[in-house]
Design an enzyme around this catalytic site. Structure first.
Site, PDB file in Angstrom:
ATOM      1  N   ALA A  76      60.447  69.075  60.538  1.00  0.00           N
ATOM      2  CA  ALA A  76      61.509  68.163  60.989  1.00  0.00           C
ATOM      3  C   ALA A  76      61.183  66.695  60.727  1.00  0.00           C
ATOM      4  O   ALA A  76      61.954  65.819  61.098  1.00  0.00           O
ATOM      5  CB  ALA A  76      61.761  68.377  62.486  1.00  0.00           C
ATOM      6  N   ASP A  77      60.064  66.443  60.091  1.00  0.00           N
ATOM      7  CA  ASP A  77      59.607  65.064  59.925  1.00  0.00           C
ATOM      8  C   ASP A  77      60.531  64.212  59.051  1.00  0.00           C
ATOM      9  O   ASP A  77      60.794  64.557  57.894  1.00  0.00           O
ATOM     10  CB  ASP A  77      58.201  65.076  59.321  1.00  0.00           C
ATOM     11  CG  ASP A  77      57.598  63.695  59.274  1.00  0.00           C
ATOM     12  OD1 ASP A  77      57.133  63.247  60.319  1.00  0.00           O
ATOM     13  OD2 ASP A  77      57.629  63.069  58.196  1.00  0.00           O
ATOM     14  N   VAL A  78      60.984  63.114  59.602  1.00  0.00           N
ATOM     15  CA  VAL A  78      61.895  62.224  58.862  1.00  0.00           C
ATOM     16  C   VAL A  78      61.215  61.622  57.627  1.00  0.00           C
ATOM     17  O   VAL A  78      61.853  61.414  56.599  1.00  0.00           O
ATOM     18  CB  VAL A  78      62.406  61.105  59.791  1.00  0.00           C
ATOM     19  CG1 VAL A  78      63.255  60.112  59.023  1.00  0.00           C
ATOM     20  CG2 VAL A  78      63.217  61.694  60.915  1.00  0.00           C
ATOM     21  N   LEU A 124      58.925  63.046  55.815  1.00  0.00           N
ATOM     22  CA  LEU A 124      58.935  64.100  54.798  1.00  0.00           C
ATOM     23  C   LEU A 124      60.294  64.172  54.109  1.00  0.00           C
ATOM     24  O   LEU A 124      60.385  64.263  52.877  1.00  0.00           O
ATOM     25  CB  LEU A 124      58.592  65.445  55.464  1.00  0.00           C
ATOM     26  CG  LEU A 124      58.682  66.696  54.601  1.00  0.00           C
ATOM     27  CD1 LEU A 124      57.624  66.678  53.501  1.00  0.00           C
ATOM     28  CD2 LEU A 124      58.531  67.958  55.457  1.00  0.00           C
TER      29      LEU A 124
END
Length: 316
Positions: free
Chosen positions: A269-271, A273
């Site tokens: 869910a990393d923005v 990434l």
DNA sequence: ATCCAGGCTCCTG
DNA sequence: CAGGAGCATGGA
């Protein structure tokens, strides 16, 4: 004295050789420039200090009960570790400090399988060529890693670094060298003793304050520790960590990647990434989670490294 | 001004 | 059980 000490150290610290007041380790496949760039990416970082001119980083670490300042130069073919405040570091301190550096930079990992995998992957191919030798930089302390993941939730890195700076300089310890203050992250015991109001005064939200104190209590009472997590599988680690209030899948995988060092942890869910993939793929919109999961199948075993390399593309 | 930042919990329907 | 509000702050 130095000759005697030299014999004393050699053999005790295999990869590190003692010369005068310095400890040197020859390195291959370590991209010092990009490691330093990552370490120096934010001006508000208070837990280490990068000096790009002499390619070094200074950091205060705790060894036993002592706070020790280390200086690490990252050159092309070797690392040089020294102790600016110690004239004669003991063997125990030298051993602990060199071990710290080995783990901090993941030096024992052979990255060749990752390179091979990336070479066959359209998304990673060029990224990995560009940053080859970059290694995941660890957040060694479990409490610090969990705290950082909580502070980083939802808000921008700038704001997260601001929170960390306030937390560390208010409740952490420091040593001073050449008029510069080097900080240690506050202990879990210290943070467990705080109340929510004290953290709200540092701009923590009610929730973040509760999460942080809760995690501090778990660690201070030894209900949670790094050793118990390290023997688990990736899935077990994630289950254990997400059982903690305030730690969701992103935070759990972040901690598994940066602290527990599992190379396949994946903060889906990393923005950062998402933005990195958008940039690398030259797309106008961020990819969907389903797309990312599909692509990441090809990174199996190395998804943490894939993520770390992709993050690096955002700084340029 | 409005929207988005290295998400998560909790409350709705 | 899926979906959405709310969080708090700073920068674009």
């Amino acid at each position: 004295m130095n000759v005697l000490m030299g014999f004393y150290f050699i053999g005790v610290i295999e990869m590190w050789k003692h010369k005068g007041i310095e400890f040197r380790r020859e390195i291959q496949d370590v991209n010092g420039a990009d490691m330093l760039a990552y370490l120096g990416r934010n001006q508000k970082e208070v837990l280490h200090r990068v000096n790009l001119e002499n390619k070094s980083v200074m950091k205060a670490i705790r060894i036993q009960k002592e706070v020790v300042l280390i200086k690490l130069a990252i050159l092309d073919k070797e690392l040089i570790l020294s102790f600016p405040q110690l004239i004669h570091p003991t063997m125990q301190i030298a051993k602990a400090a060199t071990d710290f550096v080995d783990e901090w930079f993941d030096l024992s990992r052979d990255l060749q399988p990752f390179y091979d995998l990336a070479h066959r992957d359209e998304i990673l191919k060029e990224v990995v060529l560009a940053y080859k030798g970059l290694r995941i930089i660890a957040v060694e302390e479990l409490f610090e890693a969990l705290s950082w993941s909580i502070m980083g939730q939802q808000i921008s890195l700038q704001v997260a670094y601001g929170l960390k700076q306030k937390l560390v300089t208010t409740f952490g310890e420091s040593v001073v060298h050449d008029d510069i203050e080097y900080w240690l992250f506050p202990s879990a015991e210290k943070v467990a003793s705080l109340n929510v109001e004290e953290l709200r005064n540092l701009s923590f939200t009610q929730r973040k304050a509760e999460y942080l104190i809760g995690v501090a209590e778990l660690i201070a009472t030894d209900q949670l520790n790094k050793e118990q997590l390290l023997v688990m599988s990736l899935g077990e680690m994630e289950t254990r960590l997400t059982a903690i209030r305030g730690i969701g899948k992103w935070s759990a995988n972040y901690v598994i990647m940066r602290c527990l060092r599992h190379p396949d942890a994946f903060p889906l869910a990393d923005v950062g990434l998402h933005n990195a993939l958008k940039k690398v793929l030259n797309q106008s919109e961020k990819p969907s989670l389903a797309e990312i999961e599909e692509w990441a199948k090809n990174w199996s075993g190395w998804r943490a490294y894939a993520t770390f390399y992709l993050w690096r593309t955002l700084q340029e």
